[in-house]
Each structure stands twice: as C-alpha cells, then as structure tokens.
Motif scaffolding. Structure first.
Motif, PDB file in Angstrom:
ATOM      1  N   PHE A  62      53.060  19.964  39.349  1.00 36.61           N
ATOM      2  CA  PHE A  62      52.516  19.841  40.690  1.00 36.61           C
ATOM      3  C   PHE A  62      51.026  20.141  40.736  1.00 36.61           C
ATOM      4  CE2 PHE A  62      56.997  20.745  42.075  1.00 36.61           C
ATOM      5  CZ  PHE A  62      57.212  19.490  42.594  1.00 36.61           C
ATOM      6  N   ASN A  63      50.333  19.395  41.558  1.00 35.86           N
ATOM      7  CA  ASN A  63      48.916  19.633  41.810  1.00 35.86           C
ATOM      8  C   ASN A  63      48.708  19.493  43.313  1.00 35.86           C
ATOM      9  OD1 ASN A  63      46.190  19.971  41.699  1.00 35.86           O
ATOM     10  ND2 ASN A  63      45.754  17.949  40.874  1.00 35.86           N
ATOM     11  N   HIS A  64      48.916  20.587  44.036  1.00 37.15           N
ATOM     12  CA  HIS A  64      48.850  20.576  45.493  1.00 37.15           C
ATOM     13  C   HIS A  64      48.248  21.887  45.967  1.00 37.15           C
ATOM     14  CE1 HIS A  64      50.194  20.588  49.702  1.00 37.15           C
ATOM     15  NE2 HIS A  64      50.244  19.280  49.566  1.00 37.15           N
ATOM     16  N   LYS A  65      47.456  21.841  47.030  1.00 38.67           N
ATOM     17  CA  LYS A  65      46.775  23.048  47.516  1.00 38.67           C
ATOM     18  C   LYS A  65      47.734  24.138  47.995  1.00 38.67           C
ATOM     19  CE  LYS A  65      46.194  21.421  52.227  1.00 38.67           C
ATOM     20  NZ  LYS A  65      45.280  21.218  53.326  1.00 38.67           N
ATOM     21  N   ASN A  66      48.958  23.789  48.351  1.00 42.28           N
ATOM     22  CA  ASN A  66      49.920  24.774  48.844  1.00 42.28           C
ATOM     23  C   ASN A  66      50.904  25.251  47.774  1.00 42.28           C
ATOM     24  OD1 ASN A  66      48.811  24.679  51.409  1.00 42.28           O
ATOM     25  ND2 ASN A  66      50.136  23.010  52.038  1.00 42.28           N
ATOM     26  N   ILE A  67      50.705  24.795  46.540  1.00 43.93           N
ATOM     27  CA  ILE A  67      51.572  25.214  45.438  1.00 43.93           C
ATOM     28  C   ILE A  67      50.702  25.867  44.372  1.00 43.93           C
ATOM     29  CG2 ILE A  67      53.180  24.469  43.647  1.00 43.93           C
ATOM     30  CD1 ILE A  67      53.918  22.113  45.475  1.00 43.93           C
ATOM     31  N   MET A  68      51.067  27.086  43.991  1.00 46.17           N
ATOM     32  CA  MET A  68      50.285  27.793  42.979  1.00 46.17           C
ATOM     33  C   MET A  68      50.363  27.056  41.653  1.00 46.17           C
ATOM     34  SD  MET A  68      51.209  31.774  43.930  1.00 46.17           S
ATOM     35  CE  MET A  68      51.823  32.011  42.334  1.00 46.17           C
TER      36      MET A  68
END
Length: 88
Positions: A47-53
C-alpha cells in the motif's frame, strides 16, 4: 500494546524523522501467528496511501536462526490513533 505487538515512537538518527517501531514477539510461533505477521508485512509494503502507515524497514536483533525470536517493524509515524474520536 496490541494483539500483534507493542509500538513506540523513536527518532531515526539517519533520516532525522520520527518513526514508529513495532516489536513483534515470537511472530512465527505457530501457523496462525506466522500468517498474520506475513500478511501485515506484505500489505504494508504494497500500500502507498496517506492514511496507511508505510513500512520503512524490518529487522531482527538476533544473529542466528536458533536465537530468532523478535521482529521489529519501522514504520511511518502517525500523529493520531484510530480509537480517538475526532468528531467530538
């Protein structure tokens, strides 16, 4: 402290950023724990998402397979936790 381990914040002296470090104790003690640990590591790398570490690094301090016990996950630091209610 959670089901999969303990998390603390730390300062990365190389990048000079605040990170979260999760200690997973005996993550491969049985098949269920091993699958959970593998799934968590694999998903964090995908994952590469602002809400996922994001997972920055993973390591174990033990030097041999015989001593192997703990895995440390170095992750992006988040300023909040999911259990906090931000709508109050």
């Amino acid at each position: 402290m959670g089901a999969q381990g303990m998390v603390c914040s730390a300062n990365d002296t190389v990048t000079e950023q605040v990170v979260a470090i999760k200690k997973m104790t005996n993550p491969f003690q049985n098949v269920v724990f091993a699958k959970r640990a593998y799934r968590e590591i694999k998903l964090m790398k995908l994952f590469n998402h602002k809400n996922i570490m994001g997972l920055l690094n993973a390591f174990t301090p033990q030097r041999s397979l015989k001593e192997f016990q703990d895995v440390y996950l170095v992750m992006e630091h988040m300023d909040t936790a999911l259990e906090k209610n931000h709508w109050e």
